[in-house]
Design a protein around this motif. Structure first.
Motif, short mmCIF file in Angstrom:
data_model
loop_
_atom_site.label_atom_id
_atom_site.label_comp_id
_atom_site.label_asym_id
_atom_site.label_seq_id
_atom_site.Cartn_x
_atom_site.Cartn_y
_atom_site.Cartn_z
N THR A 1 3.33 35.85 1.00
CA THR A 1 4.64 35.99 1.60
C THR A 1 5.02 34.70 2.30
OG1 THR A 1 6.00 37.36 3.06
CG2 THR A 1 3.73 36.92 3.74
N GLY A 2 6.22 34.66 2.86
CA GLY A 2 6.71 33.44 3.50
C GLY A 2 7.59 32.63 2.55
N GLY A 3 8.45 31.80 3.13
CA GLY A 3 9.40 31.03 2.33
C GLY A 3 8.74 30.08 1.36
N SER A 4 7.59 29.48 1.72
CA SER A 4 6.94 28.52 0.83
C SER A 4 6.24 29.17 -0.35
CB SER A 4 5.93 27.68 1.63
OG SER A 4 6.58 26.94 2.63
N SER A 5 6.14 30.51 -0.35
CA SER A 5 5.51 31.20 -1.49
C SER A 5 6.43 31.28 -2.69
CB SER A 5 5.08 32.61 -1.06
OG SER A 5 6.23 33.39 -0.75
N LEU A 6 7.67 30.81 -2.56
CA LEU A 6 8.63 30.86 -3.66
C LEU A 6 8.41 29.75 -4.68
CD1 LEU A 6 11.88 31.73 -1.67
CD2 LEU A 6 10.50 33.26 -3.08
N PHE A 7 7.50 28.81 -4.43
CA PHE A 7 7.24 27.75 -5.39
C PHE A 7 6.72 28.35 -6.70
CE2 PHE A 7 6.74 25.00 -1.56
CZ PHE A 7 7.76 24.11 -1.87
N PRO A 8 7.27 27.97 -7.84
CA PRO A 8 6.71 28.44 -9.12
C PRO A 8 5.29 27.94 -9.28
CG PRO A 8 8.92 27.54 -9.44
CD PRO A 8 8.51 27.20 -8.03
N GLY A 9 4.43 28.83 -9.76
CA GLY A 9 3.04 28.45 -9.99
C GLY A 9 2.14 28.60 -8.80
N LEU A 10 2.66 29.00 -7.63
CA LEU A 10 1.79 29.11 -6.46
C LEU A 10 0.83 30.29 -6.58
CD1 LEU A 10 2.60 28.38 -2.83
CD2 LEU A 10 1.69 30.63 -3.31
N ILE B 1 11.14 36.23 2.12
CA ILE B 1 11.89 35.75 3.27
C ILE B 1 12.33 36.90 4.18
CG2 ILE B 1 14.00 34.54 3.96
CD1 ILE B 1 13.77 32.87 1.45
N LEU B 2 12.82 38.01 3.62
CA LEU B 2 13.38 39.10 4.43
C LEU B 2 12.41 40.25 4.65
CD1 LEU B 2 17.03 39.36 3.03
CD2 LEU B 2 16.27 38.34 5.17
N ASP B 3 11.27 40.26 3.99
CA ASP B 3 10.36 41.40 4.13
C ASP B 3 9.84 41.54 5.55
OD1 ASP B 3 10.71 42.19 1.59
OD2 ASP B 3 8.77 41.53 0.82
N ALA B 4 9.70 40.46 6.30
CA ALA B 4 9.22 40.56 7.69
C ALA B 4 10.23 41.31 8.55
CB ALA B 4 8.96 39.16 8.24
N TRP B 5 11.52 40.95 8.40
CA TRP B 5 12.52 41.68 9.20
C TRP B 5 12.64 43.13 8.74
CZ3 TRP B 5 16.81 44.60 8.74
CH2 TRP B 5 17.57 44.80 9.90
N ARG B 6 12.60 43.37 7.44
CA ARG B 6 12.72 44.74 6.94
C ARG B 6 11.53 45.60 7.37
NH1 ARG B 6 14.62 42.82 0.87
NH2 ARG B 6 16.81 42.41 1.40
N GLY B 7 10.35 45.01 7.38
CA GLY B 7 9.19 45.77 7.85
C GLY B 7 9.31 46.11 9.33
N ALA B 8 9.78 45.13 10.13
CA ALA B 8 9.97 45.40 11.56
C ALA B 8 11.06 46.43 11.79
CB ALA B 8 10.30 44.10 12.28
#
Length: 721
Positions: free
Chosen positions: A642-651, A678-685
């Protein structure tokens, strides 16, 4: 970072009861605020503050988030920059944090600073107690919130994806954030904080590394490579290589696959207007215009010369009349006549008459006086030069030597002047003849002129090469690569050396008597004559080449002198001007596409001596020393990224390959990406705050005043409700 639109103010704040919690995802990059139980946050903006000055009044204003483009013309943004309340992912500037919270509550619809709703706020894992206590103090004493609760953003993201079946109860959360990255293991739905791991590398460092690489690669476009543009290029083009070394080898060898993976960013560029080749009519028009301008200049010169001749003739006529008047006047009247004219004597008038006569002849283009008249005038001026020495006194002899020196100097000047006049006349006559030939057959004349130019150019270049390197005669070459003395000598120098060697050999049999006879010195005269002939021939060829070149430049607009474009051997060629093209305004992104995200796995590439994402996962597994292997297998079988940097292709494949090398052979492994990193943290909270048991997990204002900061140290919410 791409610009985020400024959020609008919400109008339904009063529609929610005071028991409905407000959910805040206080991220290092973005601030999100909304209501519990909803799917998306109501207000989202960049978690930064900027304080520019008004251009007219000089008043400082506070702008939270991205500035409004409509306000840029009123405020000066050049003397200020964005400021964040975070150091890495920990809040430490609470003055800035207060501005952010004011803006967030105001956009949500709250009136004033009173907020009568419970607060659910995210924080980083293992947040320092000093930061948490100051945040609680700010919320309780400034905004008067009834209760608050703090939870880890990555844990909320994991729990939200667990509810949707993406991950299981036992698993591992890998959070690649903006400035830091965390790895958190979960057992029975609860995070194991003792086994967490953190690295101070995130998406911000990837962007900054990309900007540095492009700035070093294109220093002349540094002003265009801003941090915001580098963030946009990172999000559009960067990817994580499955095998960094193999991917790097593809670009090093320049394979076709590397060209397919290369991207280009075209900067604004306006092509210069292209000039078409002039047509025959245009060339004829320009030639006619040039001839017309030349004729106009010649007419102006002729008119000026005619005026000059008239002035000189009038002045000469006046001087002759004055001399005639002096001849007819009496001795007593001469002084009064001279006083009116400005001359002191008759000799001065005659000298002026002679000078004006010479100037008039020169203006008319007539030849000067002949040699006999020159000698006669000089004899009159220097009378002692023709008198024998035995007829002169010692004083007259001294005067005769002086007059001989002056006469010789005058004769030399006059002869040089006569020679220059003859050369000019010859050149004019030659130019007139060539112009007649050109008019008879222009094409043949131009071809002959080009042939003459090539012949003279080759001769001059050959002479320069002989002088510089020497001629290789009889096919003999210096196989050692050097140039011997014999090869450095040209034909004339070799002839002089032969003469000297022959003379020395003839005299070497007996006593050396070279120079005793007068004929011996003829050898030096012969050598000097050869040298003079060679130098004179070189000067004549160069002068003729200059004349032919000038002539070609006048009549052939397409002519380019080869002697100017082909440098001599050993002469460095000067850089030539090349017009700029669209390729000069392209930013090519090749190896940078995967080199920059690689720092998430190899932080030492940017000087950070810490573990990468895959190595952090191994550290967390080693810290679970009290857990059996079966639980570790269940954890490795549910790895959530998770996190914004996990959006890189191939990560995800790269992280899976890295963890597989750490885990035992044939152990289960499954790595998945969050549904919305990006939004899962707010949605989980928000989902957590909407549960009925949320009130039991909060820390109230009464607890804050009674128990103080020490109870906040022990405050940990239970994520499984």
């Amino acid at each position: 970072m791409p610009s985020i639109l400024r959020p609008s103010r919400q109008s339904d704040y009063d529609c929610f009861s005071s028991t409905t919690p407000i959910v805040i995802d206080n991220g290092g990059s973005t601030f999100r605020i909304g209501w519990a139980g909803e799917l998306d946050p109501r207000v989202t903006f960049r978690n930064v503050v900027q304080r520019p000055r008004h251009k007219t009044t000089g008043e400082t204003v506070t702008i939270v988030g991205d500035h409004d483009p409509a306000l840029m013309k009123y405020f000066d943004y050049t003397r200020t920059s964005h400021r964040s309340a975070f150091d890495s992912n920990v809040v430490y500037q609470f003055e800035i944090m207060e501005y952010v919270l004011d803006y967030g509550f105001e956009r949500l619809g709250a009136d004033g600073l009173q907020v009568d709703h419970p607060i659910m706020m995210t924080e980083c894992v293992c947040n320092p107690i000093s930061s948490r206590s100051k945040m609680a103090e700010l919320l309780f004493e400034t905004y008067g919130v009834p209760s608050i609760a703090f939870g880890v953003d990555a844990a909320f993201s994991y729990k939200f994806n667990q509810q949707h079946g993406i991950c299981t109860e036992d698993g591992l959360a890998v959070c690649a954030g903006v400035t830091t990255s965390h790895v958190i293991p979960f057992i029975k739905g609860e995070p194991v904080l003792e086994a967490c791991c953190r690295t101070n590398i995130g998406g911000y460092h990837v962007t900054d590394y990309l900007r540095q690489l492009l700035s070093l690669k294109y220093p002349y476009h540094m002003s265009s490579i801003t941090w915001e543009k580098a963030e946009e290029l990172k999000m559009e083009h960067c990817y994580v290589a499955l095998d960094y070394a193999s991917e790097l080898e593809i670009f090093q060898k320049g394979k076709k696959e590397a060209e397919e993976k290369t991207r280009s960013w075209q900067l604004p560029w306006v092509p210069p207007p292209q000039e078409e080749a002039p047509s025959e009519e245009e060339l004829a028009r320009k030639a006619a215009l040039k001839e017309k301008q030349g004729q106009r200049l010649r007419d102006m010169a002729a008119a000026k010369r005619s005026i000059r001749i008239t002035e000189l003739e009038n002045e000469l006529h006046g001087l002759k009349d004055l001399l005639q008047q002096l001849d007819q006047a009496e001795e007593t009247e001469i002084s009064s006549i001279l006083s009116k004219t400005g001359y002191d004597s008759r000799q001065e008038i005659e000298s002026a008459t002679q000078k004006i006569t010479q100037s008039l002849r020169k203006a008319k283009g007539e030849q000067n006086e002949t040699e006999e008249r020159i000698d006669a005038s000089l004899a009159e001026k220097y009378p002692l030069t023709n008198v024998p020495d035995d007829m002169l006194t010692p004083e007259q002899l001294k005067e005769k030597r002086k007059q001989m020196f002056l006469k010789t100097t005058s004769e030399g000047r006059l002869r040089a002047k006569q020679k220059r006049f003859e050369e000019e006349s010859m050149r004019e006559k030659q130019n007139q003849q060539e112009e007649e030939k050109r008019l008879e057959n222009p094409e043949l004349y131009l071809e002959q002129l080009h042939s003459r130019f090539r012949e003279l150019t080759e001769k001059v270049e050959q002479r320069k090469r002989l002088k510089t390197n020497g001629a290789r005669t009889n096919g003999n070459q210096n196989l050692s690569g050097g140039v011997g003395r014999g090869e450095r000598l040209n034909a004339a120098q070799k002839e002089r050396m032969r003469l000297l060697t022959t003379a020395a050999f003839d005299r070497g049999k007996g006593e050396d008597t070279f120079g005793a006879r007068d004929e011996d010195w003829q050898l030096y005269k012969l050598m000097s004559k050869d040298n003079d002939d060679e130098e004179n021939g070189q000067e004549e060829d160069e002068a003729e080449l200059a004349r032919v070149t000038s002539r070609l430049q006048d009549i052939d607009p397409t002519f380019v002198a080869k002697s100017d474009t082909v440098p001599l051997q050993g002469t460095p060629e000067l850089p030539r001007f090349r017009p700029l093209t669209a390729e000069d305004f392209q930013i090519v992104i090749g190896v940078e596409r995967f080199r920059c995200p690689e720092i998430l796995f190899q932080p030492n590439m940017v000087g950070v001596d810490q573990a990468g994402l895959d190595e952090m996962a191994g550290v967390s597994f080693r810290r679970l020393s009290t857990v059996d292997d079966a639980v570790k297998d269940r954890i490795s079988n549910s790895v959530l990224v998770t996190g914004g940097s996990s959006l890189f292709p191939g990560l995800v494949p790269r992280l899976e390959a890295g963890i597989r090398q750490i885990r035992p052979y044939l152990s289960p492994l499954k790595v998945v990406r969050a549904s919305d990193p990006i939004l899962d943290a707010w949605r989980g909270a928000a989902t957590y705050a909407a549960s009925l048991q949320f009130a039991t997990q909060t820390f109230s204002m009464q607890d804050y005043y009674e128990k103080g900061e020490g109870w906040l140290r022990q405050h940990h919410i239970q994520y499984t409700l």
